[in-house]
Design a protein around this motif. Structure first.
Motif, short mmCIF file in Angstrom:
data_model
loop_
_atom_site.label_atom_id
_atom_site.label_comp_id
_atom_site.label_asym_id
_atom_site.label_seq_id
_atom_site.Cartn_x
_atom_site.Cartn_y
_atom_site.Cartn_z
N GLU A 156 0.70 -1.37 -0.06
CA GLU A 156 -0.04 0.04 0.15
C GLU A 156 0.34 1.72 0.28
N PHE A 157 0.47 2.13 -0.94
CA PHE A 157 0.93 3.96 -0.58
C PHE A 157 -0.12 4.58 -0.77
N THR A 158 0.11 5.38 0.05
CA THR A 158 -1.57 6.32 0.36
C THR A 158 -0.55 8.07 0.53
N PHE A 159 -1.28 9.00 -0.26
CA PHE A 159 -0.68 9.97 0.77
C PHE A 159 -2.03 10.93 0.58
N VAL A 160 -1.56 11.98 0.62
CA VAL A 160 -2.85 13.13 0.94
C VAL A 160 -1.49 14.44 0.04
N TRP A 161 -2.76 15.18 -1.15
CA TRP A 161 -1.98 15.50 -2.08
C TRP A 161 -3.44 16.59 -1.82
N ASN A 162 -2.64 18.12 -1.99
CA ASN A 162 -4.28 18.73 -2.19
C ASN A 162 -5.52 18.57 -1.11
N ASP A 163 -5.34 18.16 -0.34
CA ASP A 163 -6.93 17.12 0.85
C ASP A 163 -7.38 16.26 0.06
N ASP A 164 -6.31 16.12 -1.18
CA ASP A 164 -7.51 15.01 -1.38
C ASP A 164 -6.38 13.91 -1.09
N THR A 165 -7.00 12.34 -1.15
CA THR A 165 -5.75 10.87 -1.15
C THR A 165 -6.10 10.55 -1.58
N LEU A 166 -4.95 9.70 -2.25
CA LEU A 166 -4.80 8.93 -3.64
C LEU A 166 -4.10 7.33 -2.48
N ARG A 167 -4.56 6.28 -2.63
CA ARG A 167 -4.44 5.09 -2.04
C ARG A 167 -4.46 4.18 -3.38
N TRP A 168 -2.73 4.03 -3.36
CA TRP A 168 -2.91 2.36 -4.69
C TRP A 168 -2.52 1.04 -3.87
N LEU A 169 -3.93 0.58 -3.74
CA LEU A 169 -3.41 -1.38 -3.22
C LEU A 169 -2.72 -1.94 -3.82
N ILE A 170 -1.66 -2.55 -3.85
CA ILE A 170 -1.41 -3.47 -4.83
C ILE A 170 -1.55 -5.35 -3.82
N SER A 171 -2.47 -6.26 -4.80
CA SER A 171 -2.24 -7.65 -4.23
C SER A 171 -2.40 -8.27 -4.66
N PRO A 172 -1.49 -9.70 -4.52
CA PRO A 172 -0.59 -10.74 -6.15
C PRO A 172 -2.74 -11.36 -6.41
N ASP A 173 -2.39 -11.71 -7.99
CA ASP A 173 -3.02 -11.98 -8.41
C ASP A 173 -2.92 -12.70 -9.66
N GLY A 174 -2.89 -14.06 -9.29
CA GLY A 174 -1.98 -15.30 -10.25
C GLY A 174 -0.72 -15.14 -10.16
N ASP A 175 -0.20 -14.97 -11.50
CA ASP A 175 1.29 -14.74 -11.71
C ASP A 175 1.11 -13.61 -11.68
N GLY A 176 0.33 -12.24 -11.43
CA GLY A 176 0.41 -11.11 -11.49
C GLY A 176 0.03 -10.23 -10.44
N SER A 177 -0.08 -9.23 -10.96
CA SER A 177 -1.04 -7.88 -9.34
C SER A 177 -2.43 -7.59 -10.00
N LEU A 178 -2.99 -7.34 -8.45
CA LEU A 178 -3.80 -6.41 -9.16
C LEU A 178 -3.63 -4.66 -8.46
N LEU A 179 -3.95 -3.93 -9.06
CA LEU A 179 -3.68 -2.44 -8.32
C LEU A 179 -5.37 -1.98 -8.65
N GLU A 180 -5.62 -1.16 -7.14
CA GLU A 180 -6.68 -0.95 -7.09
C GLU A 180 -6.37 0.56 -6.54
N PHE A 181 -7.13 0.93 -7.35
CA PHE A 181 -6.51 3.09 -7.04
C PHE A 181 -8.13 3.74 -6.46
N THR A 182 -7.38 4.65 -5.35
CA THR A 182 -9.07 5.26 -5.27
C THR A 182 -8.42 6.76 -4.78
N HIS A 183 -9.51 8.11 -5.69
CA HIS A 183 -8.95 9.07 -5.81
C HIS A 183 -10.45 9.08 -4.39
#
Length: 262
Positions: free
Chosen positions: A78-105
């Motif tokens: 997880e990489f989450t930061f606040v920028w101009n009072d907005d919160t950006l969250r990047w969540l990475i989880s294993p997904d088979g041979d790759g990854s699932l990236l979930e992003f919220t703003h």
């Protein structure tokens, strides 16, 4: 996957995800290493990669830097930061041979209804950023799109951000016009009462329109909605044709089903 617009704790939230054919560690580096971010993120990023660390953004052609704060740096998850009072969250989880990236703003600043207006442009922008990230991870060339109006207008329609409302005896529209110069927008606005152009240094430019509701309010809302669509397109240099009759009827039925507010 296309962006979704949610409401969480009364705040508008954009959610996007990508399934990537790369290990979480590689994805983590791509979203946290400034040298990698330079290939797909819209600004130059400098970051003290730790909980509470400072993160700085400099956009191309600008000398000023905006700062934010890292909330969570938990590699490679997880990489989450606040920028101009907005919160950006990047969540990475294993997904088979790759990854699932979930992003919220999460739009954290000001009136939620005004903040929500910008969801169309932000959804289009993040869509492109994540496509560019995918290309970078795969070592592919990526050409950024030029036809931004179509992308943004599609999300405006999908999220209902172009809809007017009835407040007592008044109809009202509010439409985000991105960062267009106010004078340019005013030159495109119809020469009739009820129009107002508003610019906020943090939110961008928007147009607002209000007038007394007519007897056939659904037809009135439909007519003004089409007018706002054309204005939005004109700010991108696009000349939209009149709506086809079936589109007019569909939008009129849409408004006919909505209750009056206020």
């Amino acid at each position: 996957m296309a962006a979704k617009l949610l409401t969480v704790d009364d705040r508008p939230v954009l959610r996007l995800e990508r399934r990537l054919k790369h290990a979480p560690e590689k994805v983590w580096r791509a979203i946290t290493d400034p040298a990698e971010l330079a290939h797909w993120f819209p600004a130059r990023v400098d970051v003290d990669l730790r909980d509470g660390g400072e993160i700085r953004f400099t956009f191309p052609g600008e000398d000023t830097t905006t700062t934010g704060r890292v909330l969570t740096a938990d590699p490679p998850r997880e990489f989450t930061f606040v920028w101009n009072d907005d919160t950006l969250r990047w969540l990475i989880s294993p997904d088979g041979d790759g990854s699932l990236l979930e992003f919220t703003h999460t739009f954290g600043r000001g009136d939620p209804a005004i903040a929500k207006l910008a969801a169309g442009r932000n959804a289009a922008g993040w869509d492109v950023c994540l496509d560019a990230l995918d290309a970078r991870l795969a070592d592919r060339d990526f050409e950024r799109p030029q036809r931004w109006h179509e992308r943004m207008a599609s999300y405006v329609d999908e999220f209902g951000l172009g809809d007017g409302e009835v407040l007592g005896g008044t109809i009202r529209f509010r439409r985000d016009l991105v960062w267009k110069p106010v004078d340019e927008v005013r030159a495109l606005v119809p020469d009739e009462p009820g129009w107002q152009v508003v610019h906020d240094p943090l939110e961008g430019t928007r147009v607002e329109f209000a007038e007394a509701a007519e007897d056939d309010v659904a037809a009135q809302l439909t007519r003004r909605h089409e007018q706002l669509d054309k204005l939005f397109a004109a700010t991108f240099g696009v000349d939209l044709p009149d709506w086809a009759p079936d589109r007019v009827e569909a939008v009129k039925k849409h408004y006919g089903r909505r209750p009056t507010q206020g």
